[in-house]
Design a protein around this motif. Structure first.
Motif, short mmCIF file in Angstrom:
data_model
loop_
_atom_site.label_atom_id
_atom_site.label_comp_id
_atom_site.label_asym_id
_atom_site.label_seq_id
_atom_site.Cartn_x
_atom_site.Cartn_y
_atom_site.Cartn_z
N ALA A 266 -1.18 18.01 5.55
CA ALA A 266 -1.02 18.62 4.22
C ALA A 266 -1.55 17.69 3.14
N LEU A 267 -1.30 16.38 3.29
CA LEU A 267 -1.77 15.43 2.29
C LEU A 267 -3.30 15.39 2.27
N GLU A 268 -3.85 15.45 3.45
CA GLU A 268 -5.31 15.40 3.60
C GLU A 268 -5.96 16.65 3.02
N ARG A 269 -5.41 17.80 3.43
CA ARG A 269 -6.05 19.09 3.17
C ARG A 269 -5.78 19.60 1.76
N GLU A 270 -4.53 19.40 1.29
CA GLU A 270 -4.11 20.12 0.08
C GLU A 270 -4.10 19.25 -1.17
N ARG A 271 -4.26 17.95 -1.01
CA ARG A 271 -4.22 17.03 -2.16
C ARG A 271 -3.08 17.40 -3.12
N PRO A 272 -1.85 17.34 -2.63
CA PRO A 272 -0.72 17.78 -3.47
C PRO A 272 -0.41 16.79 -4.59
N ARG A 273 0.32 17.28 -5.56
CA ARG A 273 0.71 16.49 -6.72
C ARG A 273 2.00 15.72 -6.42
N LEU A 274 2.75 16.23 -5.42
CA LEU A 274 4.12 15.74 -5.19
C LEU A 274 4.53 16.14 -3.78
N VAL A 275 5.34 15.31 -3.13
CA VAL A 275 5.99 15.70 -1.88
C VAL A 275 7.50 15.65 -2.12
N TYR A 276 8.19 16.71 -1.72
CA TYR A 276 9.65 16.77 -1.87
C TYR A 276 10.29 16.83 -0.49
N VAL B 65 6.92 7.41 4.32
CA VAL B 65 6.72 6.61 3.10
C VAL B 65 5.30 6.06 3.05
N ALA B 66 4.83 5.57 4.20
CA ALA B 66 3.48 4.98 4.24
C ALA B 66 2.41 6.04 4.00
N LEU B 67 2.62 7.23 4.57
CA LEU B 67 1.65 8.32 4.39
C LEU B 67 1.50 8.69 2.92
N ALA B 68 2.63 8.91 2.26
CA ALA B 68 2.58 9.30 0.85
C ALA B 68 1.93 8.20 0.03
N LEU C 80 6.55 10.54 -3.75
CA LEU C 80 7.42 11.13 -2.74
C LEU C 80 8.82 11.24 -3.34
N VAL C 81 9.27 12.48 -3.56
CA VAL C 81 10.59 12.69 -4.14
C VAL C 81 11.60 12.80 -3.00
N GLU C 82 12.56 11.89 -2.98
CA GLU C 82 13.58 11.86 -1.94
C GLU C 82 14.88 12.42 -2.49
N ASP C 83 15.30 13.57 -1.97
CA ASP C 83 16.56 14.17 -2.40
C ASP C 83 17.66 13.68 -1.46
N ASP C 84 18.38 12.65 -1.91
CA ASP C 84 19.43 12.03 -1.10
C ASP C 84 20.78 12.56 -1.62
N TYR C 85 20.94 13.89 -1.51
CA TYR C 85 22.04 14.56 -2.22
C TYR C 85 23.41 14.25 -1.65
N ALA D 84 7.85 -0.32 -0.79
CA ALA D 84 7.57 -1.54 -1.57
C ALA D 84 6.62 -1.24 -2.72
N ALA D 85 6.11 -0.01 -2.78
CA ALA D 85 5.04 0.31 -3.73
C ALA D 85 5.54 1.06 -4.96
N GLY D 86 6.83 1.34 -5.03
CA GLY D 86 7.33 2.12 -6.17
C GLY D 86 6.88 3.57 -6.11
N ASN D 87 6.60 4.06 -4.90
CA ASN D 87 6.04 5.40 -4.75
C ASN D 87 7.12 6.45 -4.48
N VAL D 88 8.32 6.00 -4.11
CA VAL D 88 9.41 6.94 -3.81
C VAL D 88 10.28 7.11 -5.05
N ILE D 89 10.56 8.36 -5.38
CA ILE D 89 11.44 8.67 -6.51
C ILE D 89 12.74 9.21 -5.92
N LEU D 90 13.80 8.41 -6.04
CA LEU D 90 15.08 8.73 -5.38
C LEU D 90 15.98 9.56 -6.30
#
Lengths: 495, 495
Positions: free
Chosen positions: B252-262, B284-287, B294-299, B318-324
């Motif tokens: 999906a990341l390759e094909r769709e070039r998304p703005r966000l992963v949830y 995490v590494a893929l995103a 990468l939005v992580e819903d840790d509800y 380590a990259a600040g790429n995950v939004i918790l």
């Protein structure tokens, strides 16, 4: 740093400074990692107010060109794509590239002004917030209402609430509005997180990027932020003593074909103006004739100083064209976070769906507590008491303005509400005054935040409701002294 | 009414019905004011479930083509431009033209399914909501905390709070996350009105119309609604027993070039899946590699059944790429309306500004009350107790599924959380089952609400946490009986 500032230019000074710095950063004259002068120093160097200098930095920070480091100052940021060490509060962490694409939502300067005005350091006498005096509130009623909702209405009081709100509260609001002359069904009321959420939901439903929205100049900054966030083009309509001018509104409707009109007809924030019944009828008819929805922000109606207030615009509306918003933040307590919007038809359905998207629904517990407080009748007594007290404080503030402020100062005198709108004499800078006032332990809301283009404006908003009389007298004496001193300085007058 | 329905078509039945009716309304074959058959009658006539028929009406209503009249049925609406009397609950009032331009925010059917599932008529045993059992909550702690905040921390507890939240609460959350392995500053925590508001704010910051957003299939309907409301194109990624599949995400990341992963890596809603540490590292590494946030819903992390749970995705980042994102709605009380999002840099500034636009800030009083509850230590004891009890209830539900449901039924068995995800045998219609179940006094969440395209799906989500054991047994006996009966009917099997 070399700057050519044009004080008489159309472009506000803070934007001139921003642009000058940006050119130097992009040209490499100011390399990444270089420490910039403090906003105080920059202001001194350039002969501008500290707020102006700090606003320029705020704009650059929002663009990612500079970054503040806590306790150390402002630095030129490393380019996003650079592999060099990017400063961050997390040791070793860099910010990913997508962070660079996130700009400010609206005006970084308005945002900064609002925060600065609202500084509540210990010992600061604040006239900045349009809010009531919560120390007058009968907290025993609130405590009792909350305890009762927890003990006698659980589990519902602890659970999710319907997105449209707690039914008995909606019925109370509908009955309250019927008494004010508005015809509506209980179902038309949607509970929101204060008037602010209602405005934001409406902006999200109606405004597409580039759509025009008519607002009063000046108006409530939270509404400006909501419309800016939806990327509206703001069309400003001037006021007179009765609020929004009907002739100017007619022009704007004709010329700009706006998507929405936003108005505060009762105790206008910030001017305090109350629209008369004839004007209300005229404004409602104009919007209807042009087929443009008219959003009425009726944020406060319960605190008034004797004179009768005309019914809401919604009461003059037979076409379903007025969208009424109300709030309990100013009339009761901000920490309830409860307000409402009245809507019918597809708009009602869409707003309820969007409320669910926004936060599922407002707190079941606080809605039940508020309903119990309202039903108890204690709130009417509170409104009477607060009205008497605020009226007295307004009088004290007017006397203090007369005594301490320089000749040529003008102010509104509202029949209710929480604030006075003060115009300072020509030659004074309110943004500079705010700097000096904060240093002297007094805060207020600078006029610039209330306009679509937040340049230095000769206005200040002073809240009289939340301060005891002695503090009003003391704070205004300080403000008056600073203002006179500023006017006496030749540099200030020439700027 | 003449219909040609194609049961095997790509187009869901309710949309086929909507389209058929729309053609007849627009052609004038069904004139304005004509009463339509009830959804029950229409369902019988067409041999579809009542939910399907009602969904078709809901879509038409959202388009303004039909309108329900209270207690009287559904009617063909008058055209907006018509001068004829438009039915409205306000006598004599018509709706202005701009109302016609207001469409539904997302799927009217998902919206309807969610409301229908959540019906809480007296006597209904509801398995519909993913929520805890609030009757277990130590309400005496809550009452004490609120009373203390009102008595000993006013006026701040009664006033507006900073948009980013009450500082001591943010510090508690940061410390709590550090214990879970996440590296962050106290300042990185922004308090929101539950996880829902955090998701909505992120959708507003990141998603422009047409942007792609990767979600799990199935996933939390509130997230689907938030992304739909921002007019995202949803890209579904399938799950396995560990949640989001890494190979499908890579595609999906390759094909769709998304703005966000949830993603919901812990106690995935609705399947209950828990992502293992290796998968977490991979996702995490893929995103990060694709530069997609990468939005992580840790509800919910506090209620678990013994097995250790890996740290949040944010701990592998380590990259600040995950939004918790986190929440206190499931772990404590929905009526607090409190959750949080962790962000740095420009995103943090933008989210705080947008939170101010959305509702100024969350309740100063409830934030203080929550902080007092958390500090008291009583919440840890509550989590232990609730975990034990929910685990027992999950076992009871699994036993009831074994006993009462037909052969071929499959379900997840999570190590925590609040729900089971049940797959019914081929040939059964869950949407039809919901109709019958509601009539028999039992509700659940139909699987269709959890997919980007809400067609009838062979899944149901059953919450085990909020019902006592006897009710679980009784409710599942009813559901099992209805399901067996449905499978025994030849018509159902052929549909």
């Amino acid at each position: 740093m070399v700057f050519t500032l044009e004080p008489g230019s159309e472009v506000p000074l803070y934007l001139q400074i921003r642009d000058g710095l940006r050119v130097q950063i992009e040209a490499g004259a100011l390399p990444a990692g270089q420490r910039l002068p403090s906003s105080r120093q920059l202001a001194r160097d350039l002969g501008v107010s500290r707020v102006t200098a700090a606003s320029a930095y705020a704009e650059l920070e929002a663009e990612g060109l500079v970054e503040p480091r806590l306790g150390s100052g402002t630095y030129v940021a490393a380019p996003w794509a650079s592999s060099g060490p990017r400063a961050s509060r997390l040791a070793g962490a860099r910010l990913p590239r997508w962070q660079a694409a996130i700009g400010p939502a609206g005006s970084a300067t308005r945002s900064r002004m609002m925060r600065e005005s609202a500084r509540s350091d210990a010992g600061v006498v604040t006239f900045a917030w349009a809010r009531g005096d919560v120390t007058l509130f009968p907290t025993v009623e609130l405590r009792r209402a909350i305890a009762d909702a927890i003990e006698n209405d659980a589990p519902p009081s602890l659970q999710y609430e319907q997105s449209e709100g707690y039914r008995p509260l909606r019925s109370w609001i509908a009955a309250h509005l019927r008494l004010a002359g508005v015809e509506l069904d209980d179902d038309d009321v949607i509970v929101t997180a204060g008037a602010q959420q209602a405005i934001d939901l409406l902006a999200r439903v109606f405004v597409r990027p580039g759509d025009r929205v008519v607002v009063e100049a000046p108006t409530y900054p939270g509404a400006l932020e909501a419309f800016e966030s939806a990327r509206a083009e703001l069309v400003e309509v001037p006021l007179d003593g009765e609020g929004m001018r009907a002739d100017a509104l007619a022009d704007a409707l004709e010329r700009e074909r706006p998507r929405l009109v936003y108005t505060i007809p009762t105790f206008h924030n910030p001017t305090g103006a109350v629209m008369g019944a004839a004007r209300r009828r005229e404004v409602v008819a104009l919007a209807e004739r042009h087929g443009v929805p008219l959003v009425e922000d009726d944020y406060l109606r319960e605190v008034r100083f004797g004179s009768p207030i005309p019914p809401p615009l919604a009461a003059f509306d037979a076409a379903g064209n007025v969208i009424l918003i109300g709030s309990f933040s100013k009339s009761l307590l901000p920490s309830l976070r409860l307000g409402y919007v009245v809507a019918r038809g597809p708009l009602r359905e869409r707003l309820i769906a969007l409320k669910r998207v926004a936060d599922v629904g407002s707190s079941a517990l606080l809605q039940r507590a508020l309903h119990r407080c309202l039903e108890s009748g204690a709130m009417h007594a509170y409104w009477k008491r607060a009205s008497r007290l605020y009226r007295r404080r307004q009088q004290v503030m007017v006397q203090a303005l007369r005594r301490h402020f320089p000749a040529g100062t003008r102010w509104s005198a509202a029949q209710g509400g929480l604030v006075l709108w003060v115009r300072v004499p020509a030659g004074a800078s309110v943004d500079a005054l705010l700097d000096e006032a904060l240093a002297a332990g007094v805060s207020f809301a600078a006029g610039s935040a209330f306009f679509a283009r937040p340049a230095d404006q000769p206005f200040m908003r002073l809240s009289f409701a939340a301060q005891p009389e002695a503090e009003i007298e003391r704070g205004l004496a300080i403000l008056g002294r600073l203002l006179r001193a500023q006017l006496a300085r030749p540099t200030a007058r020439s700027a």
